[in-house]
Structure formats: C-alpha cells, structure tokens
Design an enzyme around this catalytic site. Structure first.
Site, PDB file in Angstrom:
ATOM      1  N   HIS A  57     -14.629  64.319   0.755  1.00  0.00           N
ATOM      2  CA  HIS A  57     -15.297  63.911  -0.487  1.00  0.00           C
ATOM      3  C   HIS A  57     -16.816  63.762  -0.319  1.00  0.00           C
ATOM      4  O   HIS A  57     -17.578  64.410  -1.041  1.00  0.00           O
ATOM      5  CB  HIS A  57     -14.629  62.628  -1.025  1.00  0.00           C
ATOM      6  CG  HIS A  57     -15.420  61.938  -2.088  1.00  0.00           C
ATOM      7  ND1 HIS A  57     -15.660  62.506  -3.328  1.00  0.00           N
ATOM      8  CD2 HIS A  57     -16.043  60.728  -2.112  1.00  0.00           C
ATOM      9  CE1 HIS A  57     -16.385  61.677  -4.060  1.00  0.00           C
ATOM     10  NE2 HIS A  57     -16.635  60.592  -3.342  1.00  0.00           N
ATOM     11  N   HIS A  81     -22.314  57.685   1.194  1.00  0.00           N
ATOM     12  CA  HIS A  81     -22.309  56.869  -0.024  1.00  0.00           C
ATOM     13  C   HIS A  81     -21.114  55.924  -0.152  1.00  0.00           C
ATOM     14  O   HIS A  81     -21.206  54.912  -0.823  1.00  0.00           O
ATOM     15  CB  HIS A  81     -22.455  57.737  -1.279  1.00  0.00           C
ATOM     16  CG  HIS A  81     -21.183  58.381  -1.754  1.00  0.00           C
ATOM     17  ND1 HIS A  81     -20.781  59.622  -1.336  1.00  0.00           N
ATOM     18  CD2 HIS A  81     -20.227  57.944  -2.608  1.00  0.00           C
ATOM     19  CE1 HIS A  81     -19.633  59.934  -1.917  1.00  0.00           C
ATOM     20  NE2 HIS A  81     -19.266  58.937  -2.696  1.00  0.00           N
ATOM     21  N   GLU A  85     -19.069  50.431   0.956  1.00  0.00           N
ATOM     22  CA  GLU A  85     -18.009  49.884   0.124  1.00  0.00           C
ATOM     23  C   GLU A  85     -16.650  49.936   0.845  1.00  0.00           C
ATOM     24  O   GLU A  85     -15.880  48.990   0.764  1.00  0.00           O
ATOM     25  CB  GLU A  85     -17.944  50.679  -1.195  1.00  0.00           C
ATOM     26  CG  GLU A  85     -17.009  50.110  -2.244  1.00  0.00           C
ATOM     27  CD  GLU A  85     -17.566  48.856  -2.925  1.00  0.00           C
ATOM     28  OE1 GLU A  85     -18.722  48.489  -2.648  1.00  0.00           O
ATOM     29  OE2 GLU A  85     -16.821  48.244  -3.709  1.00  0.00           O
ATOM     30  N   ASP A  86     -16.383  51.018   1.578  1.00  0.00           N
ATOM     31  CA  ASP A  86     -15.020  51.262   2.058  1.00  0.00           C
ATOM     32  C   ASP A  86     -14.817  51.158   3.568  1.00  0.00           C
ATOM     33  O   ASP A  86     -13.699  51.298   4.045  1.00  0.00           O
ATOM     34  CB  ASP A  86     -14.551  52.672   1.624  1.00  0.00           C
ATOM     35  CG  ASP A  86     -14.466  52.794   0.114  1.00  0.00           C
ATOM     36  OD1 ASP A  86     -14.390  51.745  -0.553  1.00  0.00           O
ATOM     37  OD2 ASP A  86     -14.477  53.935  -0.389  1.00  0.00           O
ATOM     38  N   ASP A 148     -21.099  62.490  -7.244  1.00  0.00           N
ATOM     39  CA  ASP A 148     -19.894  61.778  -6.818  1.00  0.00           C
ATOM     40  C   ASP A 148     -18.818  61.912  -7.898  1.00  0.00           C
ATOM     41  O   ASP A 148     -17.669  62.273  -7.633  1.00  0.00           O
ATOM     42  CB  ASP A 148     -20.270  60.303  -6.587  1.00  0.00           C
ATOM     43  CG  ASP A 148     -19.079  59.434  -6.240  1.00  0.00           C
ATOM     44  OD1 ASP A 148     -18.226  59.888  -5.446  1.00  0.00           O
ATOM     45  OD2 ASP A 148     -19.013  58.300  -6.755  1.00  0.00           O
ATOM     46  N   ASP A 268     -21.283  80.415 -31.573  1.00  0.00           N
ATOM     47  CA  ASP A 268     -21.882  80.501 -30.243  1.00  0.00           C
ATOM     48  C   ASP A 268     -20.858  80.368 -29.125  1.00  0.00           C
ATOM     49  O   ASP A 268     -21.021  79.608 -28.197  1.00  0.00           O
ATOM     50  CB  ASP A 268     -23.046  79.514 -30.077  1.00  0.00           C
ATOM     51  CG  ASP A 268     -22.807  78.241 -30.858  1.00  0.00           C
ATOM     52  OD1 ASP A 268     -21.643  78.025 -31.261  1.00  0.00           O
ATOM     53  OD2 ASP A 268     -23.753  77.475 -31.050  1.00  0.00           O
TER      54      ASP A 268
HETATM   55 MN    MN Z   1     -17.459  58.580  -3.836  1.00  0.00          MN
END
Ligand code: MN
Length: 733
Positions: A57, A81, A85-86, A148, A268
């Site tokens: 990811h 990133h 957090e993880d 993301d 269009d």
């Molecule tokens: Mn992410």
C-alpha cells in the site's frame, strides 16, 4: 486490481526507483530507499485485507505521487505514512532519521486520518473539505492523503460491502471534490469512477455496457475524427498533440441520473483535446474547428480569459459532425494542460523537478503557481486568480467539532458563545458554560480549528444569555440572537434598563426637564423612532436595538429648540451653573452663607482673580477681576458699595466648566484627536459645536469640565500641540 496485484514488494520497489531516476537526484533516491527499508521493516508483520504484504500500500501511494511529479520528501512520507499510526515507529524516530520536513508530512497525514468524516449534507461536506485544507499547513499533506485514498479505492473490493459504500461515499463527497479544487483531474476522475462503481454498481455496469456495446464504432468514430482534425491542425500549428477519448463514467452518470438525461442526449461522452504551444494558436484552432464542424449554440466556453477557480484554463466547444454525433473539443496550451492534469501538483512536477527546492512555504508555493499562470497567461487578472486560490486553500475560518462529530464553521477569533449560537439559537440561549477537548473553558475562550467543543446547557427554563456576552461574541449573528432574546424574553427588564439609560444620558448631557416636559419629550422621541409606545422605546433601548448615543443628536436638537432657556451675556454663549455641592467654593468676605453665583460672562475658575457683586435678590455674583463687566476702578463705579472682596475656598474640590474656542485647519480626524487628548487628561466634554469657515479653517466651540486654572492651562497646551490647531482661546476674557 490486475497484474499489479501479483508483483512482489521488491519488484514494485525496483520499478519505483527506476521511475524516480528521471525525477530525483541520487541523494534523494537514497533517502527514498531508506524510507522504504524502514517502512517495510515496520510493517513486515502486517497484511492488507487482500492478503498481500502491507507495504504494497505505501509503495502504491508513493508510485501515485511520483506519477504526479511530487518531490522526494513527499515520496518518503508516502512510504512512511502509516508507520506512526500502525507500527511502533514514533514521530521522533522519523524526525531523527528523515528530518523535520518528512516527519511533519507524515504527522499531517496521520492527523487528517483521525478527522471523523461521517457526513450527510453538502454544507457539512464543504466544511470538512475546508477544514482538511486548513489543517494541512503544507499542501503536500493533502496530495499525499489523496494518493492514499486513491489506492484504498483501487483495492476496495476486499472490504466488507457496507464499509465499501461508506468509504466510496466519503470519497465522492470529500476527496474527489478536494482533488477537483486542487485541479488534479487525473485523481479526481479516477476517484469518482471508483466511487460510482462501489456506490451504484448497477448504473456503473449499465453505463460501461452502453459504452462498450457499440464499442468498435465508437473507437472508429474517435479515431477518424482525431485523424481529420490532426490533418487540418498541422496546416496552421507546429507539433500539435491531439487526443480523443471517452469521458469518465462518473461524468456520464451525473448527467444521466442527476440531470435526468438519456444516454443519447449526453453530448460530451466524447472529448477531443488539442494541445498547442501558444494562446494565439488556441484561438486559431478554435476557428478551424468551427469551420470544420457545426458548433452547438451556447456550448462555447472561454476558460482561457476567465480561468476556473482551480486554475483550469482551456477553450471548450461542442460541435457536431456529419455523422450526427456531437463531441466536445478542448483546446489549450501545454502549460494549461499540465495544470489541468496535475493542478497544484503540477508545479512540483514541472518547476521544481530535480532542483531539490523542496522546502518552500505556502506563499512561495503560491508564488510558483502565480509564475506558472503568468507565463501562460496573455489576458485576465492573475492576481485575482491567485488570491482566489489562496483564500480557497488557506481559509480564514475556524472549523470545530461538536461532540457528535459535526463540523461547525465559525470566523477566526470566534468564541464558544459564537459556536453555541452557530449550532442553534436555543443552544446559545441555554448555555451556561463550555468544554473544549474535555476541559472547562471560560466563556470568552476563542475556539481553534480541530477542537471538539461541547456546550453545557441549563435545563432550567428561562435561563438566558448574559448582557455582557454582547461584548464577547465575535459574530454579528450571535449578537443579533442575544439581543433578540432580550427583546423577547425580558421586556420588563428591558424597559427598566432603557429608562435608566435615557435618564443617565439626559443627566450627562444636561438635558433638564420637568416631569411633565419629560413625558412629552419621550413620547415625541418614541414617535420619532416609530415605536408604538414609550415602553416600546425603553424596551428597544434596553435590549440594545437602538443606542441612546445614536439618538443624542436628535435629542439635543429637540431640547435646544423647544426646552432650553437661552441666556446670552455680552455675546458669549453661556453654560449652566456648576454642580452645587452644598459647600461653597467661594468665600465672600464679611458675609456668611451668602448665595453665590458665577457670572456667565467670564466663567471664573479657581485660581482666577475674582470679585463679587451683590445683586438684588440673587445673592453675590462672582466675576473675574478683568471681566469687561467689572469697572476698572471700583471707586469710580456707580454703586461701589455693592462690589465685595471674595476669595477661592482652597480646600474644596469641585469641577468647573470652561468654554474654549479652537481655531484649526479643517481636516478629517481633528475632532477625534481633540477628544482623545481630552479623554487622556480625564477632561469631560459637555458640549461641542463647530463650523467651517470659507478659508478652510474650522472653528470649534466647546465646554469642558476642569478642576482649576492650572488644569485648564495644561489642557490648552495639549490641544495646541495637536496637528492643525492654530489657536486655543478661553472664552470670557
Ligand atoms: Mn494509508
């Protein structure tokens, strides 16, 4: 979703590095490699819902950003990133290993991830978008967040159905419009198409099927049209680029399901794009297209002279060929095309490139955008565009949460009172206090973006706002609501308050009326203010709907016209006798308890040389010794025995009035300067009037309250120093 999924992290990473060689320096690539190894190690035990290693990811996010042309810190931050957090990695770790810039980017992305986004209505969505922009002090944070989200959307298949819909809705409401605002068309269209795919699979399949049903003829049509246009355009322009494509599913979806158009009615579906070098060539090509095909009326738009807010520039026209199929033609320069595809991201891709100038602040970035626009622009007000972008990107508003997660938008500097009234009038009226992020705060606390504000309310009926909130609230809407509460709920209180205020002002301004006169006067005033009754007038003043100060000119005028007893002596306009204090300020020699009156011709002040004159039935009148009405030699006066010696009573503290005449050059702010000087010296102005002479001078007359001659002399000196003042004279000499 296709063969990308089968690649190993190592393969994907090698591809990323290969790609970055064109855009980044060797040193920058080294930093990217380090970010990858740290991230891969931190995430090594984690799997995605798809069962793939988690690091896939961040790698994919980095790849999206590299394709957008983002710089090395952005790529590093993309790889890292999700670590804070993880995983066990902390912000400090990142700071130490990758520097402040990368750490700040990761921190920004992490914080955005914590914003609760469950939203329902358009206004909420708009507020959330603004808040996200306000929260990411560095615009790269938003771009990383968009990348993301884009990868999460591409891999949404692996989530549970309800979760899919939630994320897809959020994407459609928040992230796609954000990408649009930043002008990143590629991300916007992909996000929208993916969102529709998950939100309305039936419609999505229907549109895809319709597009592919006549697939071959469509491709043929596009190819032949492109060829025809190409052949003509090369005659007038060197090296044009012509693209022909089918527009996004979401665009068609919107027109079919939201504007209720049939598939065949959508003009269009096809778009041809002509990309040339100069603006002049754009207009030449437009002429050519209109020569080749019949333009549909009302479909021509010139976004070159009037760019869209997100910097988008292009000429748009819809034409119809002999096949009877309408299609849109977009004509723009290469630079405009870059902006159209990459938006804000474009200036990293095309301006910064490998120069390594990554560390720019917002203003410098906007300067880049401005330059970008100026270079490609031959008409239109660039400054206006830039300021529009800036105010869009850096909103002056503050965005705060209710405990339920709704976002409330208040102007910068707003207090908890404004917040309470912004939620609902009833919440404001019942407020007894507030908590910010769980802590009790004072009522004048100024809320900040991202804070969770809880308003504590009283269950007691009849509890209302406090009058001093009017001075604390920042927004006029809150103040209006507070006033209207007082207007409706506290009539008796308002009447009393209003009456008291009028009486205070009358006293202050020496408006003296008998009870009978007062009643008549107020009745007239109520009528003049269109109030149904005197009580209404009091009530209006009481809740602050009308201020007495604003009524004063009218009040004074009326009073002077109808009630004031004019007394003139020797041409000098007089003022009333001073306040009496029971004890007298002047002692008359040889006489006790003599009624004393200060003459109005010369207004004596403590410190002045004075003399008394025994009047018939009005006590002793006090004059200055050098007053014109006092004989030079008392012995030669007609009734010398009536002139008596008097002296100032030194111990007595009393205020006296003095009249001044100021001559000054007329200028704006003169009156304000004088009043400020007087206020600084704690001198009250009792009366002031002015008139303008023809020669550009102003004559100001005023009556002020001073304590003695010394005080007055200081006041005069101060006024003389004010810019434009020519002379200050005490009246009565
Ligand atoms: Mn992410």
């Amino acid at each position: 979703m296709t063969n990308e999924a089968e690649k190993t992290p190592k393969e994907l990473f090698d591809e990323l590095i290969e790609k970055s060689k064109k855009l980044l320096s060797a040193e920058e690539i080294k930093a990217v490699k380090k970010a990858y190894s740290v991230a891969a190690d931190a995430h090594k035990a984690q799997l995605r819902y798809s069962g793939q290693p988690y690091i896939i990811h961040p790698l994919a996010v980095a790849d999206i950003l590299l394709n957008l042309g983002m710089d090395s810190p952005s790529i590093q931050a993309a790889l890292l990133h999700d670590t804070v957090e993880d995983t066990d990695i902390t912000l400090d770790d990142l700071k130490k290993n990758f520097g402040e810039e990368v750490a700040n980017l990761v921190d920004g992305v992490t914080k955005l991830g914590r914003v609760p986004l469950s939203t329902k209505e358009e206004q909420q969505a708009e507020n959330i978008r603004k808040m996200l922009l306000a929260m990411s002090h560095d615009i790269r944070v938003i771009i990383i967040k968009l990348a993301d989200r884009l990868h999460n959307m591409r891999t949404l298949d692996f989530m549970a159905p309800q979760k899919r819909r939630d994320i897809a809705l959020e994407t459609l409401e928040i992230y796609a419009p954000l990408a649009h605002r930043l002008g990143i068309r590629t991300a916007k269209e992909e996000l929208e198409d993916l969102a529709i795919h998950f939100l309305d699979p039936i419609a999505y399949d229907d549109i895809s099927k319709k597009l592919s049903e006549t697939g071959e003829s469509r491709v043929e049509f596009l190819e032949s049209t492109k060829k025809k246009i190409q052949d003509r355009v090369v005659e007038i322009v060197e090296n044009p680029r012509i693209d022909a494509r089918i527009k996004s599913v979401h665009g068609i979806y919107r027109k079919m399901y939201m504007q209720g158009k049939a598939f065949d009615e959508i003009y269009d579906i096809y778009a041809v794009r002509i990309i040339v070098d100069t603006v002049a060539e754009c207009y030449n090509c437009l002429g050519l297209i209109h020569d080749m095909y019949k333009p549909l009326p009302g479909r021509f738009k010139d976004y070159i002279s009037t760019p869209k807010k997100n910097m988008y520039q292009s000429l748009h026209t819809t034409v119809i060929g002999k096949e009877g199929i309408p299609f849109e033609v977009q004509i723009r320069t290469k630079e405009m095309h870059r902006t159209a595809e990459y938006g804000v991201a474009a200036h990293w891709k095309y301006k910064l490139g490998i120069s390594g100038k990554g560390n720019m602040n917002m203003d410098e970035r906007l300067a880049w955008v401005r330059q970008l626009l100026e270079e490609q622009q031959e008409s239109g007000d660039v400054r206006e565009i830039v300021s529009a972008i800036k105010s869009d990107l850096v909103p002056e508003d503050t965005f705060v949460f209710t405990p339920k997660g709704d976002v409330i938008n208040v102007p910068a500097g707003a207090t908890v009172i404004d917040f309470a009234y912004a939620i609902h009038t009833a919440v404001g009226n019942k407020m007894v206090g507030a908590k910010v992020d769980g802590r009790i705060v004072p009522i004048d606390y100024k809320v900040k973006t991202g804070e969770i504000v809880e308003i504590l309310t009283s269950s007691q009926p009849g509890k209302g706002p406090s009058r001093d909130w009017l001075n604390i609230a920042k927004t006029s809407s809150a103040r209006t609501k507070i006033r209207s509460w007082f207007k409706n709920e506290r009539r008796d209180e308002n009447i009393a308050e209003g009456k008291a205020e009028i009486e205070r002002e009358f006293k202050k301004n020496f408006i003296r009326l008998t009870d009978e006169e007062y009643d008549k006067f107020i009745e007239n005033l109520a009528h003049h203010q269109h109030c149904a009754s005197v009580e209404d007038l009091y009530a209006t003043i009481g809740y602050g709907g009308v201020s007495v100060i604003r009524l004063l000119p009218y009040i004074k005028d009326e009073y002077n016209k109808n009630y004031k007893k004019h007394e003139e002596t020797s041409g000098v306009k007089t003022v009333e006798v001073r306040r009496s204090t029971g004890k007298q300020s002047v002692t008359v020699e040889g006489i006790d308890d003599m009624l004393v009156k200060f003459s109005k011709c010369c207004n004596p002040l403590p410190g002045d040389r004075i003399i008394g004159f025994i009047t018939r039935g009005h006590g002793v009148s006090i004059h200055k010794r050098d007053c014109v009405n006092v004989p030079k030699v008392i012995a030669q006066a007609s009734e010398p025995e009536r002139w008596v010696k008097v002296s100032w009573n030194e111990t007595l503290k009393e205020d006296f009035r003095a009249a001044l005449q100021i001559t000054a050059l007329s200028r704006i702010g003169l009156m304000a300067d004088i009043s400020m000087q007087l206020a600084a010296m704690r001198v009250n102005i009792n009366d002031i009037s002015s008139h303008e002479a023809k020669d550009g001078r102003s004559m100001l007359y005023m009556s002020i309250t001073v304590s003695n001659v010394e005080h007055l002399r200081n006041v005069i000196q101060r006024i003389e120093k004010i810019d434009g003042v020519l002379s200050v004279e005490r009246q009565g000499y």
